[in-house]
Enzyme design. Structure first.
Site, short mmCIF file in Angstrom:
data_model
loop_
_atom_site.label_atom_id
_atom_site.label_comp_id
_atom_site.label_asym_id
_atom_site.label_seq_id
_atom_site.Cartn_x
_atom_site.Cartn_y
_atom_site.Cartn_z
CD GLU A 74 -2.77 -7.56 2.51
OE1 GLU A 74 -2.36 -6.41 2.29
OE2 GLU A 74 -3.51 -7.86 3.45
N GLY A 112 0.50 -5.09 0.75
CA GLY A 112 -0.67 -5.04 -0.13
C GLY A 112 -0.38 -5.62 -1.51
CB ALA A 145 -0.87 -0.02 1.24
CD GLU A 204 1.49 -5.88 5.30
OE1 GLU A 204 2.31 -6.82 5.47
OE2 GLU A 204 0.74 -5.82 4.31
C1 3H9 Z 1 0.69 -2.36 3.38
O1 3H9 Z 1 0.89 -2.80 2.30
C2 3H9 Z 1 -0.62 -2.43 4.09
C3 3H9 Z 1 -1.59 -3.38 3.47
O2 3H9 Z 1 -1.48 -4.65 4.07
C4 3H9 Z 1 -3.01 -2.98 3.76
C5 3H9 Z 1 -3.54 -1.83 3.03
C6 3H9 Z 1 -5.00 -1.63 3.27
N1 3H9 Z 1 4.66 3.38 -0.12
O3 3H9 Z 1 13.41 1.60 -0.16
P1 3H9 Z 1 13.75 2.33 -1.39
C7 3H9 Z 1 9.38 4.65 -1.72
S1 3H9 Z 1 1.92 -1.56 4.23
C8 3H9 Z 1 5.16 4.57 -0.48
O4 3H9 Z 1 14.74 3.42 -1.33
P2 3H9 Z 1 14.80 -0.12 -2.48
C9 3H9 Z 1 10.52 5.00 -0.79
O5 3H9 Z 1 10.10 5.91 0.18
C10 3H9 Z 1 3.29 -1.54 3.11
N2 3H9 Z 1 6.44 4.77 -0.87
O6 3H9 Z 1 14.16 1.33 -2.58
C11 3H9 Z 1 11.52 5.59 -1.76
O7 3H9 Z 1 11.09 6.89 -2.06
P3 3H9 Z 1 12.16 8.06 -2.31
C12 3H9 Z 1 4.01 -2.82 3.05
C13 3H9 Z 1 7.24 3.70 -0.87
O8 3H9 Z 1 14.95 -0.58 -3.88
C14 3H9 Z 1 11.32 4.74 -3.01
O9 3H9 Z 1 10.02 4.16 -2.89
N3 3H9 Z 1 5.16 -2.70 2.22
C15 3H9 Z 1 6.80 2.43 -0.48
O10 3H9 Z 1 15.97 -0.12 -1.58
C16 3H9 Z 1 12.33 3.64 -3.17
O11 3H9 Z 1 12.37 2.89 -1.96
C17 3H9 Z 1 6.36 -2.39 2.71
O12 3H9 Z 1 6.55 -2.24 3.90
C18 3H9 Z 1 5.45 2.28 -0.11
N4 3H9 Z 1 4.93 1.10 0.25
O13 3H9 Z 1 13.71 -1.02 -1.76
C19 3H9 Z 1 7.48 -2.27 1.72
N5 3H9 Z 1 7.83 1.57 -0.57
O14 3H9 Z 1 12.86 7.66 -3.56
C20 3H9 Z 1 8.25 -1.01 1.95
C21 3H9 Z 1 8.88 2.27 -1.01
O15 3H9 Z 1 11.31 9.26 -2.41
N6 3H9 Z 1 9.26 -0.80 0.94
N7 3H9 Z 1 8.53 3.57 -1.20
O16 3H9 Z 1 13.03 8.01 -1.09
C22 3H9 Z 1 10.43 -1.46 0.93
O17 3H9 Z 1 10.68 -2.36 1.71
C23 3H9 Z 1 11.46 -1.04 -0.07
O18 3H9 Z 1 11.15 0.28 -0.47
C24 3H9 Z 1 11.54 -1.92 -1.34
C25 3H9 Z 1 12.50 -1.26 -2.36
C26 3H9 Z 1 12.07 -3.31 -0.96
C27 3H9 Z 1 10.20 -2.07 -2.00
#
Ligand code: 3H9
Length: 650
Positions: A103, A100, A61, A123
């Site tokens: 999911e 998400g 999400a 999460e």
């Molecule tokens: C969820 O899903 C809830 C659901 O169950 C229910 C919903 C109803 N949103 O980390 P990076 C941005 S909770 C917004 O540097 P990498 C990040 O801020 C979510 N932005 O790259 C950055 O922005 P900027 C569950 C996001 O290659 C840019 O993307 N998911 C999100 O080292 C690049 O990120 C997670 O917890 C997001 N969800 O790693 C996953 N994710 O360039 C969280 C990233 O402006 N994300 N951004 O600084 C990660 O673990 C890592 O970002 C990922 C990529 C592995 C995806």
């Protein structure tokens, strides 16, 4: 278009294109709803492939939306539509399918992935549980205990493991989208599988396995709500009818999302990513980074060398003679062996990393280094001598860095003809594991040298935090301030184990006195002795640490420090330390008063916050959030409290 649809030979290819990580923001949710409506309504479409453009499948999400009122269509409703589709949906996963994102994949009828893909429900790391059916659908696809482990730990699983667990149906051998289209075509000829919601929960892999995983995560939670909520949701998934389990999951998710722990964890998530962005480096290219020199083969030097090797860099280590060089080499080899044992390195990769490493006893071996990191004894004269040598042997464009943890980097730089190429790279021990790298920037440091320091941090998988020059920079300056406050409390009425217990119940993995015992009391004693002459005589000074050292009690390694250590290495209260503390209070005429746990923590936090505010005022840290990143990643400040500045409302 954030979500576009094209039909290829009877199969609709729905592609999400929402950089950087295809998060399910409003436009994606709307696009997916439309995709369901269009593909269901189009008789030419027999099946659907859901894929993503760019570097990854949906990474979750959109976390940025969590602070605002959520706008419909909500993800659970979107996913219910996909799950209810009468045509098979195939999720084509590359990169990471997280939160998400996974999911969404679970709402599809099938999942196929590239061999290097990873899938997870992280999460809990944001203080949440899955809120779009993950806790209900995952245990209907994989074993109950595996589902709980994934959700309560937040850890991702690689594609191969996901296949073994039954989370995905296939791993592609070739092009993901072509293979997914072929898979969908075959699926269209088969009856539609029952949606996960209509299937019973999967059993556990062995009797009691679910409860064992639940017990493990309950113990680890240490005050964090999300892992406990994950356990509750997974129990619901096994005991409640699906609609009720989904409703309960949503309620738990919303409560957590609006709670302070998730806010704190989201704060740290974004703060860690913002820390590496430096306005003045906009458009500045780092210098090439292939060969790194490390001066000093002690614990720190070896850790830094190993971190660089593990990141694929070539490393030359310099020591004062052949014997010390060999000892340094052995330390590095030992760290790589540890990585091999933990499964982080294959035997071939270990051999290749060692082949990229040399330990030498002459500075001339650094002639072709792109960057040299000095990690020798903390003494300005010694450092001056090292930097004068580096100035002599390195190329003029080589970036020179000191790993000093508190000395004046500008003064070190003055030993060179061009101080603009000198900066501080302050690693934390063990350097190959700890995530933080303080990048200390003396005034006048060249932008491309600084950009190279930041690039090194990213290459090593570390979080760079920019710090100005002062005694201790950000990390050690705040650490010594709150250690001092802890020492004042020893004299005022608390005992080491009471202070440690207060910190541990706040969420630190270890209290400050236990931590000092572990790292050895003699090093900071030596530093205090060096500084004694320049100490402000008016400043309150607690002698207890000095007294322990004078008695030869250097901490755990000598069996005695603030605590007493038995054969098994367990810390026990020491009556000797207690007597010493009481005597010191009496000597200073302090009437000891017991200090309640809440006051201990309040005083320590106030000390951290006050020093943090000074550091900000002086421009040593660029933002309050950087201080939080430092405290969480260097000193075990509980992540779910967001760091001292966040906890103080900054
Ligand atoms: C969820 O899903 C809830 C659901 O169950 C229910 C919903 C109803 N949103 O980390 P990076 C941005 S909770 C917004 O540097 P990498 C990040 O801020 C979510 N932005 O790259 C950055 O922005 P900027 C569950 C996001 O290659 C840019 O993307 N998911 C999100 O080292 C690049 O990120 C997670 O917890 C997001 N969800 O790693 C996953 N994710 O360039 C969280 C990233 O402006 N994300 N951004 O600084 C990660 O673990 C890592 O970002 C990922 C990529 C592995 C995806």
């Amino acid at each position: 278009m954030t979500v576009h649809i094209e039909t290829r030979d009877g199969i609709a290819l729905v592609t999400i294109d929402n950089p950087p990580v295809n998060a399910t923001g409003l436009a994606v949710r709307q696009g997916l709803c439309e995709a369901v409506a269009r593909t269901e309504g189009d008789s030419a479409v027999r099946a659907v492939v859901l894929a993503c453009a760019g570097r990854t499948f949906i990474a979750g999400a959109d976390i940025r939306e969590f602070g605002q009122p959520s706008k419909p269509p909500h993800l659970p409703d979107v996913l219910a539509r996909i799950a209810g589709a009468r045509k098979p949906w195939v999720a084509a996963i590359h990169g990471t399918a997280l939160g998400g994102g996974l999911e969404t994949a679970l709402s599809c009828h099938y999942r196929i992935a590239t061999p290097d893909a990873a899938l997870g429900l992280p999460e809990v790391t944001l203080g949440l549980i899955p809120g779009a059916g993950g806790t209900v659908r995952l245990p209907r696809l994989i074993a109950a205990d595996h589902a709980l482990e994934m959700i309560a730990s937040g850890a991702s699983v690689p594609a191969q493991r996901a296949r073994e667990m039954g989370l995905i149906d296939a791993i592609t051998g070739g092009d993901l989208v072509s293979d997914a289209l072929a898979f969908a075509r075959a699926a269209a000829d088969r009856p539609l599988p029952a949606p996960l919601d209509d299937r019973p929960p999967r059993p556990e892999t062995a009797a009691g396995a679910f409860n064992a995983v639940a017990a493990k995560h309950t113990k680890r939670a240490r005050g964090q709500r999300a892992p406990l909520a994950a356990i509750e949701a997974l129990r619901n998934a096994r005991t409640l009818p699906v609609p009720e389990a989904l409703k309960a999951e949503r309620a738990l998710f919303q409560t957590l999302r609006d709670g302070v722990q998730s806010k704190a964890l989201r704060h740290i998530f974004f703060a860690e990513r913002a820390a590496g962005r430096v306005d003045r480096l906009e458009g500045i290219a780092p210098r090439p980074l292939g060969r790194v020199g490390v001066v000093g083969g002690g614990t720190m030097g070896a850790g830094i060398a190993a971190a660089c090797l593990l990141a694929g860099l070539s490393v030359t280590m310099i020591e004062r003679d052949a014997g010390a060089a060999e000892a340094g080499r052995a330390r590095v080899a030992g760290i790589l062996d540890g990585a091999l044992k933990r499964g982080k390195l294959t035997p071939d990769a270990r051999a290749a990393r060692l082949a990229a490493f040399a330990a030498r006893d002459t500075y001339e071996a650094l002639a072709d280094a792109d960057l040299v990191i000095e990690a020798v004894f903390e003494n300005l004269d010694v450092k001056h001598a090292v930097f004068a040598e580096l100035d002599r042997v390195t190329r003029p464009d080589t970036v020179l860095a000191s790993n000093t943890s508190y000395l004046d980097v500008a003064a070190i730089a003055r030993a060179t003809a061009n101080p603009a190429r000198v900066l501080g790279l302050h690693f934390f021990a063990p350097a190959h594991i700890m995530k933080l790298l303080e990048i200390v920037t003396p005034e006048g440091v060249d932008d491309s040298a600084l950009a190279t320091g930041v690039a090194l941090a990213k290459r090593l998988g570390k979080i760079p935090v920019i710090a100005g020059v002062c005694d201790g920079f950000i990390a050690n300056r705040i650490m010594s301030r709150y250690r001092r406050e802890a020492e004042y409390m020893l004299e005022d009425g608390a005992l080491p184990w009471e202070i440690d217990a207060a910190m541990e119940s706040y969420g630190f993995p270890m209290g400050i006195f236990r931590m000092q015992d572990l790292s050895g009391l003699d090093i900071s004693w030596a530093m205090r002795k060096r500084r004694a002459a320049t100490r402000d005589p008016a400043e309150r000074y607690v002698d207890i640490g000095d007294r322990l050292c004078e008695a030869g009690h250097f901490g755990q390694k000598t069996g005695r420090g603030y605590y007493l250590y038995g054969e098994d290495g367990r810390a026990q209260r020491s009556t000797e330390t207690e007597a010493l503390i009481l005597a010191e209070s009496a000597r200073k005429g302090i009437a000891r008063q017991p200090i309640p746990e809440s006051e201990i923590m309040a005083r320590l936090l106030a000390a951290m916050q006050d020093e943090g505010a000074r550091i900000l005022d002086e421009g040593i840290a660029r933002r309050a959030a950087d201080i939080d990143v430092v405290m969480v990643n260097a000193f075990g400040f509980p992540r779910w409290k967001g760091g001292p500045m966040f906890a103080g409302g900054a």
